[in-house]
Write an enzyme that holds these catalytic residues in place. Sequence first.
Site, mmCIF file in Angstrom:
data_model
loop_
_atom_site.group_PDB
_atom_site.id
_atom_site.type_symbol
_atom_site.label_atom_id
_atom_site.label_comp_id
_atom_site.label_asym_id
_atom_site.label_seq_id
_atom_site.Cartn_x
_atom_site.Cartn_y
_atom_site.Cartn_z
ATOM 1 N N LYS A 22 49.370 -27.853 -2.551
ATOM 2 C CA LYS A 22 48.040 -28.250 -2.087
ATOM 3 C C LYS A 22 47.190 -27.022 -1.769
ATOM 4 C CE LYS A 22 47.388 -29.433 2.345
ATOM 5 N NZ LYS A 22 46.354 -28.677 3.059
ATOM 6 N N ASN A 23 47.763 -26.077 -1.025
ATOM 7 C CA ASN A 23 46.977 -24.939 -0.554
ATOM 8 C C ASN A 23 46.729 -23.877 -1.615
ATOM 9 O OD1 ASN A 23 46.736 -26.273 1.806
ATOM 10 N ND2 ASN A 23 48.262 -25.074 2.912
ATOM 11 N N ARG A 92 38.817 -29.122 5.870
ATOM 12 C CA ARG A 92 38.340 -27.764 6.152
ATOM 13 C C ARG A 92 38.357 -26.884 4.913
ATOM 14 N NH1 ARG A 92 37.668 -26.292 11.016
ATOM 15 N NH2 ARG A 92 37.753 -24.135 10.383
ATOM 16 N N CYS A 116 39.251 -29.256 14.768
ATOM 17 C CA CYS A 116 40.529 -29.584 14.140
ATOM 18 C C CYS A 116 41.559 -29.802 15.240
ATOM 19 C CB CYS A 116 40.951 -28.436 13.227
ATOM 20 S SG CYS A 116 42.511 -28.747 12.405
ATOM 21 N N ARG A 121 39.484 -23.340 14.949
ATOM 22 C CA ARG A 121 39.604 -22.737 13.609
ATOM 23 C C ARG A 121 38.251 -22.173 13.195
ATOM 24 N NH1 ARG A 121 42.960 -26.588 9.693
ATOM 25 N NH2 ARG A 121 43.100 -24.678 8.474
ATOM 26 N N ASP A 308 52.875 -23.841 9.054
ATOM 27 C CA ASP A 308 52.869 -25.204 8.506
ATOM 28 C C ASP A 308 54.260 -25.823 8.444
ATOM 29 O OD1 ASP A 308 50.171 -24.537 6.122
ATOM 30 O OD2 ASP A 308 50.168 -24.875 8.281
ATOM 31 N N ARG A 400 47.506 -36.768 2.785
ATOM 32 C CA ARG A 400 46.616 -35.645 2.463
ATOM 33 C C ARG A 400 47.375 -34.516 1.792
ATOM 34 N NH1 ARG A 400 42.824 -33.716 7.136
ATOM 35 N NH2 ARG A 400 42.344 -32.361 5.378
HETATM 36 C C1 EPZ Z 1 45.282 -22.014 5.674
HETATM 37 O O1 EPZ Z 1 44.232 -22.387 6.562
HETATM 38 C C2 EPZ Z 1 46.014 -23.307 5.318
HETATM 39 N N1 EPZ Z 1 45.087 -24.227 4.703
HETATM 40 C C3 EPZ Z 1 46.592 -23.927 6.582
HETATM 41 O O2 EPZ Z 1 47.379 -25.059 6.200
HETATM 42 C C4 EPZ Z 1 47.505 -22.931 7.257
HETATM 43 O O3 EPZ Z 1 47.932 -23.452 8.488
HETATM 44 C C5 EPZ Z 1 46.766 -21.612 7.516
HETATM 45 O O4 EPZ Z 1 46.199 -21.111 6.307
HETATM 46 C C6 EPZ Z 1 47.669 -20.542 8.082
HETATM 47 O O5 EPZ Z 1 48.743 -20.303 7.245
HETATM 48 C C7 EPZ Z 1 44.775 -24.044 3.385
HETATM 49 O O6 EPZ Z 1 45.205 -23.135 2.720
HETATM 50 C C8 EPZ Z 1 43.847 -25.043 2.787
HETATM 51 P P1 EPZ Z 1 43.528 -18.957 8.375
HETATM 52 P P2 EPZ Z 1 43.063 -21.360 6.939
HETATM 53 O O7 EPZ Z 1 42.094 -18.687 8.123
HETATM 54 O O8 EPZ Z 1 42.752 -20.488 5.794
HETATM 55 C C9 EPZ Z 1 42.078 -17.557 12.672
HETATM 56 C C10 EPZ Z 1 48.087 -27.311 6.124
HETATM 57 O O9 EPZ Z 1 48.773 -27.919 6.946
HETATM 58 N N2 EPZ Z 1 40.786 -17.344 11.997
HETATM 59 O O10 EPZ Z 1 44.522 -18.136 7.659
HETATM 60 O O11 EPZ Z 1 41.990 -22.161 7.551
HETATM 61 C C11 EPZ Z 1 42.471 -19.040 12.711
HETATM 62 O O12 EPZ Z 1 41.872 -19.714 13.780
HETATM 63 C C12 EPZ Z 1 46.970 -26.368 6.626
HETATM 64 O O13 EPZ Z 1 48.246 -27.376 4.904
HETATM 65 C C13 EPZ Z 1 39.773 -16.755 12.688
HETATM 66 O O14 EPZ Z 1 39.906 -16.406 13.856
HETATM 67 O O15 EPZ Z 1 43.795 -20.502 8.081
HETATM 68 C C14 EPZ Z 1 43.978 -18.953 12.785
HETATM 69 O O16 EPZ Z 1 44.338 -18.730 14.105
HETATM 70 C C15 EPZ Z 1 46.731 -26.492 8.094
HETATM 71 N N3 EPZ Z 1 38.573 -16.581 12.053
HETATM 72 C C16 EPZ Z 1 44.286 -17.726 11.940
HETATM 73 O O17 EPZ Z 1 43.102 -16.937 11.902
HETATM 74 C C17 EPZ Z 1 38.380 -16.953 10.738
HETATM 75 O O18 EPZ Z 1 37.286 -16.782 10.189
HETATM 76 C C18 EPZ Z 1 44.730 -18.028 10.512
HETATM 77 O O19 EPZ Z 1 43.787 -18.907 9.948
HETATM 78 C C19 EPZ Z 1 39.444 -17.546 10.057
HETATM 79 C C20 EPZ Z 1 40.641 -17.730 10.702
#
Ligand code: EPZ
Length: 428
Positions: A22-23, A92, A116, A121, A308, A400
């Site tokens: 998915k991701n 998202r 979320c 996030r 995850d 999902r």
């Molecule tokens: C991706 O989300 C995945 N989603 C998430 O999977 C996964 O949990 C996450 O990466 C971490 O591995 C998809 O790929 C579609 P991040 P993403 O930006 O990209 C902080 C699932 O269950 N952050 O890497 O949104 C954030 O809050 C989903 O399949 C900022 O502070 O995650 C988090 O603490 C849930 N500012 C950390 O970084 C930003 O601009 C990592 O988030 C962006 C992120």
Amino acid sequence: MDKLEIEGGVPLRGEVAISGAKNAVLPILAATILADGPCVLEGVPDLRDLDTMIRILRELGVEVEKGPGILTTQVVDDSKCRAPYELVKTMRASICVLGPLLARRKRAEVSFPGGCVIGPRPIDLHVAGLEGLGAEMRLEAGYIHADGRKMSGREIYLGGAYGPTVTGTANVLMAAVLTPGTTVIEHAACEPEVADLARFLVAMGGKVVGIGGPHLEVTGVDRLTGARHRVIADRIEAGTFMTAAAITHGDVVLRGADASHLTAAIATLTRMGVTVERRADKSIRVRALERIRPTDIVTLPHPGFPTDLQAQFMATLCVADGNSFVTEKIYPERFIHVAELQRMRARIRKEGPTAIVEGVDYLSGAPVMASDLRASAALVVAGLAARGTTLVDRVYHIDRGYERIEEKLVALGARIRRISDRTPAPLD
Ligand code: EPZ
């Protein structure tokens, strides 16, 4: 809303085919906006989130044809640049259209993603990364309005308080491939899904060096063609089935999973006393012959232990022979599954970003409520081992990100069925 009813206590046995990731496919689908020509994506899972991304692409002038395991896309109208709130609020990952729209159409109006359940996030790193390339961004009426006419290749640092950002890296990468000059992304996310996206961009004619690592170099090109691409296997689905095999003391062979994407999960299962065998035919055999052993888990960016899989492993450690510490370093509040597991007789105490899991000799089936994708997977894993019946409500969360999960589990001998009622699933 559909429910899953599970009679626990059956050791899972047999083979399961792991679906496409998915991701990986979500950002790859967004990247088809960049293509001058048709794209063919193979190994595509059938998921609710994919349908949402397809609806967004159609809104943005991309024709999408869906076949069994295959998607074909073709840009037919380059004038569109608005990704509406109604769709973005349900997923998202919709934010991944921002980079491609800026790169190809030089402007974007993308709804700001809302809250979320797994915790805050923000997208500040996405915005900072794209502004770093010279995009002008402003937030107005709940929408990000972006202008990419002045973008040019630059050095971008994408590290945040919790490490790199996965979809933030994807957005900057997709913006950079059609932006004149060389972009260097430092502290890029190294997740296999980001590497798969980068390989797709290269297949379309993009110039990306350092794929899979934290230092990416992108040299902008004028045009990207269409391309054919097979999506990688879903390591999170694979990890989920591994915990299902472990908690039921089963013997399961995973087909199609890539063990090199699962090193942290496999090492953790091994510490838990589970036998994981990488076989010559690339399948992975998981057997749990003895009681689960306790262990400590700290979630980290890839190649560390994936957040995850935190909930599914926590569910498994609930029946370990001792105490485990599970620390969530990516989403410190990602513990919504704890209260539902406690309803199943689990003994878990939360101390800040750490949950102390005191192993019990058995879980008890109960009616429980799914709240997000991975939390609902953890409740299914717990239900497979629990005494009696578990009824998981709101399984639209699980649809999902898991393709036909109950069918795959039934094929492994699980006593699980979907109870459908006609009440439509809310759009979150
Ligand atoms: C991706 O989300 C995945 N989603 C998430 O999977 C996964 O949990 C996450 O990466 C971490 O591995 C998809 O790929 C579609 P991040 P993403 O930006 O990209 C902080 C699932 O269950 N952050 O890497 O949104 C954030 O809050 C989903 O399949 C900022 O502070 O995650 C988090 O603490 C849930 N500012 C950390 O970084 C930003 O601009 C990592 O988030 C962006 C992120």
